[in-house]
Scaffold this motif. Structure first.
Motif, PDB file in Angstrom:
ATOM      1  N   UNK A 182       0.801  -1.212   0.000  1.00 40.49           N
ATOM      2  CA  UNK A 182       0.000   0.000   0.000  1.00 40.49           C
ATOM      3  C   UNK A 182       0.833   1.262   0.000  1.00 40.49           C
ATOM      4  N   UNK A 183       0.173   2.368  -0.219  1.00 41.27           N
ATOM      5  CA  UNK A 183       0.814   3.682  -0.182  1.00 41.27           C
ATOM      6  C   UNK A 183       0.577   4.311   1.194  1.00 41.27           C
ATOM      7  N   UNK A 184       1.637   4.757   1.805  1.00 42.63           N
ATOM      8  CA  UNK A 184       1.530   5.475   3.070  1.00 42.63           C
ATOM      9  C   UNK A 184       1.260   6.939   2.753  1.00 42.63           C
TER      10      UNK A 184
ATOM     11  N   UNK B 155      -8.604   1.390   2.298  1.00 40.47           N
ATOM     12  CA  UNK B 155      -7.829   2.254   3.192  1.00 40.47           C
ATOM     13  C   UNK B 155      -7.818   1.724   4.622  1.00 40.47           C
ATOM     14  N   UNK B 156      -6.746   2.053   5.322  1.00 40.19           N
ATOM     15  CA  UNK B 156      -6.647   1.759   6.749  1.00 40.19           C
ATOM     16  C   UNK B 156      -6.177   3.029   7.446  1.00 40.19           C
ATOM     17  N   UNK B 157      -6.838   3.378   8.534  1.00 40.69           N
ATOM     18  CA  UNK B 157      -6.480   4.572   9.283  1.00 40.69           C
ATOM     19  C   UNK B 157      -5.528   4.211  10.412  1.00 40.69           C
ATOM     20  N   UNK B 158      -4.399   4.888  10.442  1.00 38.62           N
ATOM     21  CA  UNK B 158      -3.465   4.696  11.542  1.00 38.62           C
ATOM     22  C   UNK B 158      -3.945   5.524  12.730  1.00 38.62           C
ATOM     23  N   UNK B 159      -4.261   4.853  13.814  1.00 35.47           N
ATOM     24  CA  UNK B 159      -4.738   5.537  15.017  1.00 35.47           C
ATOM     25  C   UNK B 159      -3.532   6.061  15.782  1.00 35.47           C
TER      26      UNK B 159
ATOM     27  N   UNK C 265       1.592  -1.160  13.638  1.00 34.02           N
ATOM     28  CA  UNK C 265       0.319  -1.221  12.927  1.00 34.02           C
ATOM     29  C   UNK C 265       0.469  -0.737  11.481  1.00 34.02           C
ATOM     30  N   UNK C 266       1.187   0.340  11.298  1.00 33.30           N
ATOM     31  CA  UNK C 266       1.364   0.921   9.961  1.00 33.30           C
ATOM     32  C   UNK C 266       2.028  -0.088   9.023  1.00 33.30           C
ATOM     33  N   UNK C 267       3.104  -0.712   9.479  1.00 32.60           N
ATOM     34  CA  UNK C 267       3.818  -1.662   8.636  1.00 32.60           C
ATOM     35  C   UNK C 267       2.952  -2.882   8.290  1.00 32.60           C
ATOM     36  N   UNK C 268       2.184  -3.361   9.229  1.00 32.35           N
ATOM     37  CA  UNK C 268       1.313  -4.511   8.982  1.00 32.35           C
ATOM     38  C   UNK C 268       0.283  -4.203   7.899  1.00 32.35           C
TER      39      UNK C 268
ATOM     40  N   UNK D  59      -2.965  -2.412   2.088  1.00 27.12           N
ATOM     41  CA  UNK D  59      -3.841  -1.298   2.415  1.00 27.12           C
ATOM     42  C   UNK D  59      -3.115   0.032   2.228  1.00 27.12           C
ATOM     43  N   UNK D  60      -3.830   1.033   1.748  1.00 24.56           N
ATOM     44  CA  UNK D  60      -3.300   2.389   1.716  1.00 24.56           C
ATOM     45  C   UNK D  60      -3.539   3.006   3.093  1.00 24.56           C
ATOM     46  N   UNK D  61      -2.465   3.272   3.806  1.00 28.00           N
ATOM     47  CA  UNK D  61      -2.574   3.735   5.189  1.00 28.00           C
ATOM     48  C   UNK D  61      -2.612   5.259   5.240  1.00 28.00           C
TER      49      UNK D  61
END
Length: 210
Positions: free
Chosen positions: A5-7, A32-36, A87-90, A96-98
């Motif tokens: 994914x793209x960060x 998409x995945x949101x980094x909390x 979490x971001x790396x996973x 997923x685009x984080x």
């Protein structure tokens, strides 16, 4: 399986509507995945620990800093904010685009660690609208609001550092624009400035008969 994914780092002045924009993007698309983020500030009405932020004590946050648990961290208006690394790396590895909603100081830290990160700065239509949005939240004193406006003036000096700027004047249109920018970022040449320079030189040379 989808490629890595793209960060995407999303920054903007406090009150510009970053959270609303990101939530609408997550609701509309499933890639998409949101980094909390973690923070030492107190929760606002309606915010939930582990969903909006990880709300932790200052001492615990500083211990995590020493243990290298954050991709970045920063102090903003007397509170710490940080991005958990694992979490971001996973999520990126899962395709997923984080999305990282952070301010410019943290964005610069992550860009040094992960140069491939894509950066977007969200702007209000004008300064009057920005103040109206801050006041309209009804969650902070005027003293804090004025401090945020002063910080916005400082942050404006670094806007040119971002890969793209998006004016959030219409939620629906802004969501589609944000989605388009991130998906375009999957193509490396979209952000490869050296590549663009080479192409320009080649076109110029061809047009001149070299």
């Amino acid at each position: 399986m989808r490629n890595r994914g793209v960060l995407t780092i999303i920054s903007g002045f406090s009150g510009v509507g970053k959270g609303t924009l990101v939530k609408a993007l997550l609701d509309k698309y499933d890639n998409y995945a949101l980094s909390v983020s973690a923070t030492t500030r107190m929760p606002r009405p309606g915010e939930t620990d582990g969903i909006n932020y990880f709300f932790i004590r200052k001492e615990e946050f500083e211990e995590k800093i020493q243990n290298g648990a954050f991709l970045e961290y920063a102090r903003y208006v007397d509170n710490y904010y940080g991005t958990p690394r694992e979490y971001v790396e996973q999520q990126l590895e899962a395709g997923k685009d984080v999305l990282l909603e952070i301010e410019i100081q943290g964005a610069r830290q992550i860009k040094k660690l992960l140069p491939e990160a894509f950066t977007i700065f969200i702007m209000p239509p004008d300064a009057v609208t920005l103040k109206e949005r801050l006041v309209g939240r009804n969650t902070e004193t005027m003293e804090v609001i004025e401090a945020r406006l002063c910080r916005a003036s400082e942050e404006a000096e670094g806007i040119e550092w971002y890969d793209s700027v998006l004016v959030n004047d219409n939620l629906e249109k802004s969501v589609e624009a944000l989605h388009g920018l991130i998906q375009a970022a999957h193509c490396d040449t979209f952000r490869n400035k050296d590549f663009i320079k080479d192409i320009r030189k080649g076109v110029k040379a061809f047009s001149e008969g070299e």
